[in-house]
Every structure is written in C-alpha cells, then in structure tokens.
Design an enzyme around this catalytic site. Sequence first.
Site, PDB file in Angstrom:
ATOM      1  N   SER A 186       0.803  -1.229   0.000  1.00 40.87           N
ATOM      2  CA  SER A 186       0.000   0.000   0.000  1.00 40.87           C
ATOM      3  C   SER A 186       0.832   1.274   0.000  1.00 40.87           C
ATOM      4  O   SER A 186       0.307   2.338  -0.278  1.00 40.87           O
ATOM      5  CB  SER A 186      -0.954  -0.009   1.182  1.00 40.87           C
ATOM      6  N   HIS A 214      -6.419  -3.883  -0.116  1.00 38.66           N
ATOM      7  CA  HIS A 214      -6.412  -2.810  -1.120  1.00 38.66           C
ATOM      8  C   HIS A 214      -6.771  -3.329  -2.513  1.00 38.66           C
ATOM      9  O   HIS A 214      -6.292  -2.788  -3.510  1.00 38.66           O
ATOM     10  CB  HIS A 214      -5.045  -2.123  -1.158  1.00 38.66           C
ATOM     11  N   LYS A 245     -12.572  -0.406   3.477  1.00 42.13           N
ATOM     12  CA  LYS A 245     -11.972   0.310   2.345  1.00 42.13           C
ATOM     13  C   LYS A 245     -12.988   0.329   1.187  1.00 42.13           C
ATOM     14  O   LYS A 245     -14.018   0.985   1.304  1.00 42.13           O
ATOM     15  CB  LYS A 245     -10.613  -0.305   1.994  1.00 42.13           C
TER      16      LYS A 245
HETATM   17  C1  PLP Z   1      -6.189  -1.391   6.106  1.00 42.32           C
HETATM   18  C2  PLP Z   1      -5.458  -2.664   6.187  1.00 42.32           C
HETATM   19  C3  PLP Z   1      -5.662  -3.559   7.239  1.00 42.32           C
HETATM   20  C4  PLP Z   1      -6.536  -3.240   8.416  1.00 42.32           C
HETATM   21  O1  PLP Z   1      -7.886  -3.230   8.064  1.00 42.32           O
HETATM   22  P1  PLP Z   1      -8.974  -2.824   9.159  1.00 42.32           P
HETATM   23  O2  PLP Z   1     -10.204  -3.545   8.750  1.00 42.32           O
HETATM   24  O3  PLP Z   1      -9.103  -1.333   9.088  1.00 42.32           O
HETATM   25  O4  PLP Z   1      -8.466  -3.272  10.479  1.00 42.32           O
HETATM   26  C5  PLP Z   1      -5.004  -4.778   7.199  1.00 42.32           C
HETATM   27  N1  PLP Z   1      -4.165  -5.085   6.191  1.00 42.32           N
HETATM   28  C6  PLP Z   1      -3.930  -4.238   5.170  1.00 42.32           C
HETATM   29  C7  PLP Z   1      -3.009  -4.631   4.066  1.00 42.32           C
HETATM   30  C8  PLP Z   1      -4.563  -2.996   5.143  1.00 42.32           C
HETATM   31  O5  PLP Z   1      -4.316  -2.153   4.160  1.00 42.32           O
END
Ligand code: PLP
Length: 397
Positions: A186, A214, A245
Amino acid sequence: MLPASFQSLLSQELDDLRDAGLFKDERIITGAQGARVRLADGREVLNLCANNYLGLADHPEVRAAAAQALEDRGYGMASVRFICGTQDRHRELEQRLSAFLGKEDTLLFAACFDANGGAFEPLLGPEDAIVSDQLNHASLIDGIRLCKARRFRYKNNDPADLDARLREAREGGARHIMVATDGVFSMDGVIADLRGIVETAERHSATVLVDDCHATGFLGARGRGTHEHHGVMERVDFLTGTLGKALGGASGGYISGPRDAIALLRQRSRPYLFSNTLAPPIVGATLKVLDLLENSAAWRNRLMQNTARYRAGLAQTGLATKGDTHPIVPVMVGDAALSQRVAARLLELGVYAVGFFHPVVPRGEARIRTQISAAHAPADIDFALEQWAKVQAEFRL
Ligand SMILES: *Cc1c(COP(=O)(O)O)cnc(C)c1O
C-alpha cells in the site's frame, strides 16, 4: 495519578516525536467521506487520501441499507458471536463473501487487523513455519508474532527469494508452511506477483494467505481481488480483507478459506471469540455493497478510468511515480521534510494528500501517496493534475 517518573518519560517521548517531525496530527473533517471533504476551517478540498476506492462510503443506497438494517435488526449485538451475537444476516454475509471471493467459508471479525491477528495461531504450531513478505502490513506481522510457528522473511514481492526461504523452512523440518503476503503493497501501489508466489509455494507444498485489503471489490475482471487479477483464484488458500476500504469503508474484516480451517478458527481464533462482531447496520450495508458490485461494473470501471487518466497525466509531467495500474499512486519526492512542505502546499491549493517518510517507507524515499476513487469526476482528476504541475514548478520536482 501517574508517578512523576512515568509522566516525565511519556512527555519526553512525545517531545522526541515532535522534534523528529514524526508526530502525527489527526486532521479533523466535518462531513461525510467523499471525492471532496470539508475541513474544520470550512474549506472543501479534493480528497486524494481515502481508501474509498469505489466511492461507496456515502452512497445513497448503502446509507439506506444501513438505516434499514438499523430498523430491522437494531443497533448493537451486546454479545460475542457464539453466545447471542449472531444474527441471520451475519451468516448471510459470510456466505455472500465466500461466494464473492470464491472460497468455501468465511469468518467475520471486527476489523481486518483482528482477522490477521487471529488467523495464524490457531492453525499453526511450533512444528510449522510462516514465510512472510518483508513489506507486509503491521497486522500480519503482529498475527505472525502471536503464533509459535518458525518465522522466515523474504524480499518484497520476490518469488526467487521466497523459494530460497521455503527451501530453508523445509530443510529445517517444518511440518506445514504458510506463505503470507499483502495482495497490494500500500505504500507503493504495487500489485503482488501472486502467480509467481503461488507457483513457488506449490513447489514446496506450502499454503498461501493473501491480505487483499487494497484490492477486494475492484481488482480482477469481476472485482474479486488480486487472486482474480492474476488468474489464481483457486490457488490462493486464504484471503483476509476489510469492509473498511472499497466495500463501503465502515469497518469490519474477515478471513475466507477452506471449510475446516474456517471451522477451526471459529472455535479458536481469539479476536473472534472474545470480541463483538459487526453491528447490524454494517452487515446490512455490506450486503447491499455486494449486491451493487455483483450487478454492475460501473464503479470499478470508473475507478480504473480515473486511475488511468491520473497516471497518464502524471507521466506527462515527468513526476516520478510507483506502480502501474493500481489507484494508489505515490509521487516520489525523496526528502522527508520536503514531502511535508509539498503536502502542505497541495492542501493550500485545494488538494488533500499525505506525505509519508521513514520509517513508514525507506529513508530517502519520501513520497506523497495519492489515492484515486470512483467518486472523483474526470474534472477532479484534471484539477489534481493542474495543482501537481504548479507544485512541481514551485519545488522543482
Ligand atoms: C487497512 C489494512 C488492514 C486493516 O484493516 P482494518 O479492517 O481497518 O483493520 C489490514 N491489512 C492491510 C493490508 C490494510 O491495508
């Protein structure tokens, strides 16, 4: 009251963070998440830093589904799943996610952070090994730490180095081996070489877990994620992901995979057993998001068109970017302090994006990470490019 020595240690650490320029201030926004956000000073700025890839965080049908679920199933669960915290809709959502991702079963968590935290320890023991990408998300790192399996780390997105580490793990006598990788890195906007990773893992009879936070909802021909994008849907054993997301952006996470593995996690995964699951409005809204995405490619097409327009525009300016096709588009500036000045100037010009620097990214590789959304109009993309051109000239980037 805190003892004076404890208090002074805390304030010293905070001062150190401020002095090093590493102190993170939360920016207050005063409206809903969208292509533009309203800041506390009343200004509206173009938003280039949300994970709202499909623009569904404030979609009218998603809002309506959340409101309807609030009416039908109430506000809170007031229980963990296995006592009296499982509604019909929780199981329905698990089944819908399994079908969407092409996996046998799914377990919901309060966040993907929890899914990753609870994924390893119940499945693997000291006789086993986990081989993990060096750039994996913090939550995978923590989840792996909580597990007693032997740990190996391979170079970012490098199947050849993965192969060497897998050989090392096998020669060390590991019983089961699991490979863990982010589907998309990311900070770089780089899509993992899942085909190379899966083929390498298969040569060593290792299982593959991909954190696809992502990618779920928009990568691949039907938006199923990185495993679909690379044509290895069945060959990725486990997927973890977030509802926070592209899939509406509220909160919640899950792990999807083989039936018996998910059944065992349902018995033993601690963040699942000892923490409430999703509130009914999130469940209802996520079911609606899946309906929308299964019935229309409009959102992911718009996201990809916007991303292509933005990446092509940046390429013309000569600014250095990373990645090829992903809507995370880092613009490289190099120096940490410069990245903060550039981000501040962009905000003055009406574009909200954040500068990232060491230790989040390697030293000397500071960058402004921008993120494109289906909520953006082509004119928004063009506006962003115009501001980039100004900033490029001002800072001689
Ligand atoms: C955003 C993200 C998380 C955490 O996700 P949440 O549901 O907000 O806890 C975990 N792994 C990756 C790769 C992320 O980008």
